[in-house]
Design a protein around this motif. Structure first.
Motif, PDB file in Angstrom:
ATOM      1  N   SER A   1       0.552   2.523  -0.626  1.00 11.00           N
ATOM      2  CA  SER A   1      -0.004   2.573   0.729  1.00 11.00           C
ATOM      3  C   SER A   1      -1.389   1.959   0.708  1.00 11.00           C
ATOM      4  O   SER A   1      -2.258   2.418  -0.031  1.00 11.00           O
ATOM      5  N   LEU A   2      -1.592   0.927   1.508  1.00 10.21           N
ATOM      6  CA  LEU A   2      -2.917   0.328   1.618  1.00 10.21           C
ATOM      7  C   LEU A   2      -3.713   1.071   2.679  1.00 10.21           C
ATOM      8  O   LEU A   2      -3.158   1.547   3.658  1.00 10.21           O
ATOM      9  N   SER A   3      -5.008   1.127   2.496  1.00  7.70           N
ATOM     10  CA  SER A   3      -5.863   1.762   3.498  1.00  7.70           C
ATOM     11  C   SER A   3      -5.972   0.842   4.707  1.00  7.70           C
ATOM     12  O   SER A   3      -5.628  -0.341   4.650  1.00  7.70           O
ATOM     13  N   GLY A   4      -6.452   1.385   5.796  1.00  8.49           N
ATOM     14  CA  GLY A   4      -6.660   0.574   6.993  1.00  8.49           C
ATOM     15  C   GLY A   4      -7.600  -0.589   6.723  1.00  8.49           C
ATOM     16  O   GLY A   4      -7.392  -1.696   7.204  1.00  8.49           O
ATOM     17  N   ARG A   5      -8.620  -0.332   5.940  1.00  9.08           N
ATOM     18  CA  ARG A   5      -9.594  -1.378   5.612  1.00  9.08           C
ATOM     19  C   ARG A   5      -8.942  -2.491   4.783  1.00  9.08           C
ATOM     20  O   ARG A   5      -9.173  -3.671   5.019  1.00  9.08           O
TER      21      ARG A   5
ATOM     22  N   TYR B   1      -5.850  -4.340  -4.814  1.00  8.17           N
ATOM     23  CA  TYR B   1      -5.626  -3.087  -4.101  1.00  8.17           C
ATOM     24  C   TYR B   1      -4.549  -2.245  -4.797  1.00  8.17           C
ATOM     25  O   TYR B   1      -4.662  -1.025  -4.852  1.00  8.17           O
ATOM     26  N   ILE B   2      -3.515  -2.912  -5.317  1.00  9.86           N
ATOM     27  CA  ILE B   2      -2.478  -2.183  -6.038  1.00  9.86           C
ATOM     28  C   ILE B   2      -3.074  -1.490  -7.251  1.00  9.86           C
ATOM     29  O   ILE B   2      -2.811  -0.313  -7.502  1.00  9.86           O
ATOM     30  N   MET B   3      -3.911  -2.217  -7.978  1.00 10.72           N
ATOM     31  CA  MET B   3      -4.492  -1.641  -9.187  1.00 10.72           C
ATOM     32  C   MET B   3      -5.441  -0.480  -8.877  1.00 10.72           C
ATOM     33  O   MET B   3      -5.607   0.422  -9.690  1.00 10.72           O
ATOM     34  N   LEU B   4      -6.061  -0.509  -7.703  1.00 14.87           N
ATOM     35  CA  LEU B   4      -6.971   0.567  -7.313  1.00 14.87           C
ATOM     36  C   LEU B   4      -6.271   1.685  -6.546  1.00 14.87           C
ATOM     37  O   LEU B   4      -6.900   2.680  -6.205  1.00 14.87           O
ATOM     38  N   SER B   5      -4.984   1.511  -6.268  1.00 12.58           N
ATOM     39  CA  SER B   5      -4.295   2.432  -5.357  1.00 12.58           C
ATOM     40  C   SER B   5      -4.274   3.853  -5.911  1.00 12.58           C
ATOM     41  O   SER B   5      -4.101   4.075  -7.112  1.00 12.58           O
ATOM     42  N   PRO B   6      -4.434   4.817  -5.017  1.00  9.64           N
ATOM     43  CA  PRO B   6      -4.386   6.214  -5.423  1.00  9.64           C
ATOM     44  C   PRO B   6      -3.040   6.591  -6.038  1.00  9.64           C
ATOM     45  O   PRO B   6      -2.971   7.475  -6.877  1.00  9.64           O
ATOM     46  N   GLU B   7      -1.972   5.915  -5.608  1.00 13.67           N
ATOM     47  CA  GLU B   7      -0.643   6.226  -6.133  1.00 13.67           C
ATOM     48  C   GLU B   7      -0.548   5.928  -7.625  1.00 13.67           C
ATOM     49  O   GLU B   7       0.282   6.497  -8.316  1.00 13.67           O
ATOM     50  N   LEU B   8      -1.370   5.019  -8.136  1.00 16.49           N
ATOM     51  CA  LEU B   8      -1.312   4.651  -9.547  1.00 16.49           C
ATOM     52  C   LEU B   8      -2.451   5.255 -10.357  1.00 16.49           C
ATOM     53  O   LEU B   8      -2.587   4.994 -11.531  1.00 16.49           O
ATOM     54  N   SER B   9      -3.305   6.007  -9.718  1.00 20.02           N
ATOM     55  CA  SER B   9      -4.416   6.625 -10.438  1.00 20.02           C
ATOM     56  C   SER B   9      -4.578   8.066  -9.991  1.00 20.02           C
ATOM     57  O   SER B   9      -3.809   8.569  -9.183  1.00 20.02           O
ATOM     58  N   SER B  10      -5.574   8.708 -10.476  1.00 20.90           N
ATOM     59  CA  SER B  10      -5.767  10.113 -10.130  1.00 20.90           C
ATOM     60  C   SER B  10      -6.637  10.293  -8.893  1.00 20.90           C
ATOM     61  O   SER B  10      -6.972  11.410  -8.526  1.00 20.90           O
ATOM     62  N   ILE B  11      -6.997   9.184  -8.237  1.00 25.46           N
ATOM     63  CA  ILE B  11      -7.810   9.285  -7.024  1.00 25.46           C
ATOM     64  C   ILE B  11      -6.996   9.978  -5.940  1.00 25.46           C
ATOM     65  O   ILE B  11      -5.815   9.734  -5.794  1.00 25.46           O
ATOM     66  N   GLU B  12      -7.626  10.828  -5.161  1.00 24.66           N
ATOM     67  CA  GLU B  12      -6.937  11.548  -4.092  1.00 24.66           C
ATOM     68  C   GLU B  12      -6.412  10.555  -3.060  1.00 24.66           C
ATOM     69  O   GLU B  12      -7.121   9.677  -2.602  1.00 24.66           O
ATOM     70  N   ALA B  13      -5.142  10.664  -2.703  1.00 24.28           N
ATOM     71  CA  ALA B  13      -4.506   9.744  -1.749  1.00 24.28           C
ATOM     72  C   ALA B  13      -4.884  10.108  -0.324  1.00 24.28           C
ATOM     73  O   ALA B  13      -5.134  11.263   0.002  1.00 24.28           O
ATOM     74  N   LEU B  14      -4.896   9.108   0.516  1.00 24.93           N
ATOM     75  CA  LEU B  14      -5.151   9.302   1.934  1.00 24.93           C
ATOM     76  C   LEU B  14      -4.006  10.105   2.540  1.00 24.93           C
ATOM     77  O   LEU B  14      -2.844   9.768   2.337  1.00 24.93           O
ATOM     78  N   PRO B  15      -4.298  11.182   3.256  1.00 22.49           N
ATOM     79  CA  PRO B  15      -3.222  11.978   3.845  1.00 22.49           C
ATOM     80  C   PRO B  15      -2.355  11.111   4.768  1.00 22.49           C
ATOM     81  O   PRO B  15      -2.864  10.365   5.598  1.00 22.49           O
ATOM     82  N   ASN B  16      -1.030  11.238   4.601  1.00 18.06           N
ATOM     83  CA  ASN B  16      -0.106  10.396   5.361  1.00 18.06           C
ATOM     84  C   ASN B  16      -0.263  10.546   6.860  1.00 18.06           C
ATOM     85  O   ASN B  16      -0.236   9.560   7.591  1.00 18.06           O
ATOM     86  N   LEU B  17      -0.402  11.773   7.341  1.00 17.66           N
ATOM     87  CA  LEU B  17      -0.523  11.992   8.777  1.00 17.66           C
ATOM     88  C   LEU B  17      -1.778  11.334   9.323  1.00 17.66           C
ATOM     89  O   LEU B  17      -1.743  10.700  10.384  1.00 17.66           O
ATOM     90  N   PHE B  18      -2.880  11.448   8.607  1.00 13.08           N
ATOM     91  CA  PHE B  18      -4.128  10.818   9.036  1.00 13.08           C
ATOM     92  C   PHE B  18      -3.954   9.302   9.097  1.00 13.08           C
ATOM     93  O   PHE B  18      -4.344   8.653  10.059  1.00 13.08           O
ATOM     94  N   LEU B  19      -3.312   8.739   8.081  1.00 13.09           N
ATOM     95  CA  LEU B  19      -3.058   7.298   8.049  1.00 13.09           C
ATOM     96  C   LEU B  19      -2.187   6.865   9.222  1.00 13.09           C
ATOM     97  O   LEU B  19      -2.458   5.850   9.870  1.00 13.09           O
ATOM     98  N   GLU B  20      -1.141   7.634   9.521  1.00 14.93           N
ATOM     99  CA  GLU B  20      -0.279   7.311  10.658  1.00 14.93           C
ATOM    100  C   GLU B  20      -1.068   7.295  11.958  1.00 14.93           C
ATOM    101  O   GLU B  20      -0.874   6.417  12.803  1.00 14.93           O
TER     102      GLU B  20
END
Length: 195
Positions: free
Chosen positions: A35-39, A73-92
């Protein structure tokens, strides 16, 4: 995005990013869903929009820029690291903002769509998108304005109103601050006819 890459080009990216990229792209039975961020989506779409007015050689360069950003962006993505992911509902809810009406309304539309208080919305957007709601709205308005100036025959005044500016002079100043050129000069440079 559907981007095709030659093997030598992909090899360069593999060398730059190392083993993690190879494992991410090649060593999985099923592809990762990222999931890419809005930015990030905005930056990729901005690059894509630029390709519409470029010749073939320049397009190739911009496609490589897009691919490089996407891989980054893929390499920095929260899905591939331990960074907290953007909540799906907020992203929607942030994605629902990307209509002409909501962009024109600005921050009140973001507040309405997310159902957060302005203060909470500000904290979440700063945390997950790296910008305040006002900066996000400004970015979306300028992106839409640039697209309309470049690709439509609407008058500059009509574009100003469409993207949510009550004052034409304020819009003109904001556009120049963002793109280092006034809307009318950009239109003349691109030779867009107004009706």
């Amino acid at each position: 995005f559907a981007l095709s890459v030659t093997e030598p080009e992909m090899q360069r990216f593999m060398e730059a990013y190392g083993e993690k990229l190879r494992r991410t792209i090649c060593d999985t039975e099923y592809p990762h869903v990222i999931s890419l961020s809005g930015r990030q989506r905005y930056e990729l779409m901005t690059e894509y929009e630029k390709t519409k007015i470029l010749d073939v050689n320049q397009k190739v360069v911009h496609y490589k820029i897009m691919l490089g950003k996407l891989l980054h962006y893929i390499m920095l993505s929260p899905e591939l690291s331990s960074i907290e992911a953007l909540p799906n509902l907020f992203l929607e809810k942030i994605n629902e903002f990307h209509t002409t009406e909501n962009i024109a309304q600005g921050v009140p539309a973001l507040v309405r769509l997310t159902n957060y208080s302005p203060a909470q919305l500000g904290r979440l957007m700063k945390k997950y998108l790296g910008m305040t709601p006002h900066k996000y709205v400004f970015t979306m308005r300028m992106n839409m304005a640039y697209s309309l100036v470049s690709n439509s025959s609407l008058s500059i005044e009509a574009i100003s109103e469409r993207v949510g500016y009550a004052s034409f002079s304020h819009f003109n100043q904001a556009f120049k601050r963002k793109y280092k050129i006034t809307p009318s000069k950009l239109r003349k440079r691109l030779d867009v006819r107004t009706v």
